[in-house]
Motif scaffolding. Structure first.
Motif, mmCIF file in Angstrom:
data_model
loop_
_atom_site.group_PDB
_atom_site.id
_atom_site.type_symbol
_atom_site.label_atom_id
_atom_site.label_comp_id
_atom_site.label_asym_id
_atom_site.label_seq_id
_atom_site.Cartn_x
_atom_site.Cartn_y
_atom_site.Cartn_z
ATOM 1 N N ILE A 1 0.859 -1.190 0.000
ATOM 2 C CA ILE A 1 0.000 0.000 0.000
ATOM 3 C C ILE A 1 0.894 1.239 0.000
ATOM 4 N N THR A 2 0.613 2.159 -0.934
ATOM 5 C CA THR A 2 1.331 3.440 -0.956
ATOM 6 C C THR A 2 0.378 4.523 -0.491
ATOM 7 N N ALA A 3 0.848 5.417 0.378
ATOM 8 C CA ALA A 3 -0.029 6.481 0.875
ATOM 9 C C ALA A 3 0.758 7.786 0.993
ATOM 10 N N LEU A 4 0.056 8.897 0.816
ATOM 11 C CA LEU A 4 0.684 10.216 0.908
ATOM 12 C C LEU A 4 0.330 10.859 2.249
ATOM 13 N N ALA A 5 1.331 11.433 2.897
ATOM 14 C CA ALA A 5 1.109 12.146 4.163
ATOM 15 C C ALA A 5 1.287 13.636 3.879
ATOM 16 N N ARG A 6 0.153 14.359 3.861
ATOM 17 C CA ARG A 6 0.203 15.778 3.502
ATOM 18 C C ARG A 6 0.528 16.659 4.703
ATOM 19 N N ALA A 7 1.303 17.708 4.450
ATOM 20 C CA ALA A 7 1.653 18.670 5.503
ATOM 21 C C ALA A 7 0.476 19.608 5.773
ATOM 22 N N LYS A 8 0.640 20.477 6.761
ATOM 23 C CA LYS A 8 -0.391 21.494 7.060
ATOM 24 C C LYS A 8 0.252 22.864 7.236
ATOM 25 N N ILE A 9 -0.604 23.874 7.127
ATOM 26 C CA ILE A 9 -0.222 25.210 7.605
ATOM 27 C C ILE A 9 -1.291 25.646 8.597
ATOM 28 N N ASN A 10 -0.976 26.645 9.405
ATOM 29 C CA ASN A 10 -1.972 27.236 10.311
ATOM 30 C C ASN A 10 -2.359 28.589 9.737
ATOM 31 N N LEU A 11 -3.659 28.770 9.455
ATOM 32 C CA LEU A 11 -4.129 30.053 8.915
ATOM 33 C C LEU A 11 -4.297 31.070 10.046
ATOM 34 N N THR A 12 -4.661 30.567 11.242
ATOM 35 C CA THR A 12 -4.615 31.370 12.473
ATOM 36 C C THR A 12 -4.054 30.458 13.557
ATOM 37 N N LEU A 13 -3.425 31.059 14.562
ATOM 38 C CA LEU A 13 -3.004 30.277 15.746
ATOM 39 C C LEU A 13 -3.066 31.220 16.944
ATOM 40 N N ASP A 14 -3.993 30.944 17.843
ATOM 41 C CA ASP A 14 -4.154 31.763 19.037
ATOM 42 C C ASP A 14 -3.749 30.935 20.253
ATOM 43 N N VAL A 15 -2.981 31.532 21.153
ATOM 44 C CA VAL A 15 -2.619 30.859 22.403
ATOM 45 C C VAL A 15 -3.461 31.504 23.496
ATOM 46 N N LEU A 16 -4.418 30.741 24.061
ATOM 47 C CA LEU A 16 -5.404 31.355 24.955
ATOM 48 C C LEU A 16 -4.881 31.506 26.383
ATOM 49 N N TYR A 17 -4.376 30.417 26.937
ATOM 50 C CA TYR A 17 -3.832 30.486 28.307
ATOM 51 C C TYR A 17 -3.018 29.225 28.608
ATOM 52 N N LYS A 18 -2.226 29.317 29.706
ATOM 53 C CA LYS A 18 -1.450 28.144 30.119
ATOM 54 C C LYS A 18 -2.306 27.335 31.072
ATOM 55 N N ARG A 19 -2.421 26.043 30.809
ATOM 56 C CA ARG A 19 -3.302 25.194 31.608
ATOM 57 C C ARG A 19 -2.579 24.667 32.848
ATOM 58 N N GLN A 20 -3.398 24.122 33.777
ATOM 59 C CA GLN A 20 -2.841 23.556 35.018
ATOM 60 C C GLN A 20 -1.878 22.405 34.722
ATOM 61 N N ASP A 21 -2.145 21.669 33.613
ATOM 62 C CA ASP A 21 -1.284 20.517 33.289
ATOM 63 C C ASP A 21 0.002 20.944 32.576
ATOM 64 N N GLY A 22 0.215 22.275 32.440
ATOM 65 C CA GLY A 22 1.463 22.761 31.847
ATOM 66 C C GLY A 22 1.363 23.024 30.349
#
Ligand code: ATP
Length: 287
Positions: free
Chosen positions: A4-25
């Protein structure tokens, strides 16, 4: 079963917001992710016994640390199968580039082995397995255009983004995602993406609106560490991109164009020694 041959496509982020740091780090993020045409290629051959992996490409772990290997091990341990596989990975996606290459490879490995070894995992179960390998692996199992929340694992499908052209520019070094988040303080973010407005532009299929709303809260952090990345963005805009943004935690910057043809023309005008320049386009499952 045959190869089986398969293609793994990359991604880009059109927006990326960092909301807050969580208790789990971890950081709580909200990001619009988009599959792109650039892809790695994976070949899977049924084999007796264990898992073997051959990697073509530089800068990628060859053994048990490779996400392809870890994904295969995970399916094996969860099913208890004694079946084996010989995997050949040909890398084309730059490594540690903000394009999610390792996670894309892991997602393809999960789906192919689910079929090849008749593991019988449902799509929901595959998403859960993916999450164990990396927060953005679930996105790569679906692909297309999606809004991701949490660490990136909580997905909402979006209507397909238009097939916009892309010029990716990658400087000759990688950036470790964890290192960027370590110095990121969400309360003092200098960039606040307008995620709702981006979703509206995507729903309308409005290329100019999408270009206008491109925003990444990690840019000021990474630009502070590597000023040359900010310069790439400026150069892409000067060369005629309708918008430009650093993808994920960088260092790749993409320039957006109306279509693939214009992306080729833009790449022709962009020249900078030492930079890897790749022409591709936004990719949707519906294409
Ligand atoms: P992320 O934002 O998810 O960290 P990225 O696009 O910045 O992703 P990747 O190319 O996925 O970066 O690589 C991140 C790290 O994962 C690399 O430093 C590499 O050592 C490791 N890795 C493990 N398996 C792979 C793989 N198959 N392809 C690329 N990198 C891999």
């Amino acid at each position: 079963m045959v190869m089986i041959t398969a293609l793994a496509r990359a991604k880009i982020n059109l927006t990326l917001d960092v909301l807050y740091k969580r208790q789990d780090g971890y950081h709580e993020i909200e990001t619009v992710m988009q599959s792109i045409g650039l892809h790695d290629r994976l070949e899977f051959r049924p084999a007796g016994g264990g898992i073997s992996l051959v990697v073509e490409g530089k800068g990628v772990p060859r053994g048990a640390d490779n996400l392809v290997f870890r994904a295969a091990e995970l399916v094996r341990s969860r099913t208890g199968t004694k079946k084996g596989v010989a995997i050949h990975l040909t890398k084309a996606i730059p490594v540690a580039a903000g394009l999610g290459g390792g996670s894309a490879d892991a997602a393809v490995t999960l789906s192919v082995l689910n079929k090849m070894w008749e593991a019988g995992f449902s799509p929901a179960e595959l998403l859960k397995l993916g999450e164990q390998l990396g927060a953005d692996v679930p996105f790569f199992l679906q692909g297309g255009t999606a809004l991701a929340r949490g660490k990136g694992e909580r997905l909402e499908r979006l209507p397909p983004c238009p097939a916009l052209g892309l010029v990716l520019v990658k400087p000759p070094f990688g950036v470790q995602t964890a290192a960027v988040y370590r110095v990121c303080s969400p309360g003092q973010a200098l960039v606040k993406p307008g995620t709702r407005a981006m979703l509206e532009a995507i729903r309308e299929g409005n290329a100019a609106g999408i270009a206008k709303r491109l925003a990444n809260a990690l840019e000021p952090v990474v630009f502070g560490m590597y000023p040359q990345i900010a310069q790439i963005k400026e150069r892409l805009m000067k060369a005629g991109a309708i918008g430009a943004l650093m993808s994920g935690s960088g260092p790749t910057v993409f320039g957006l164009t109306a279509d693939l043809e214009s992306a080729r023309a833009l790449a022709g005008r962009y020249s900078e020694p030492g930079m890897q320049v790749i022409v591709t386009e936004c990719y949707n499952n519906t294409c």
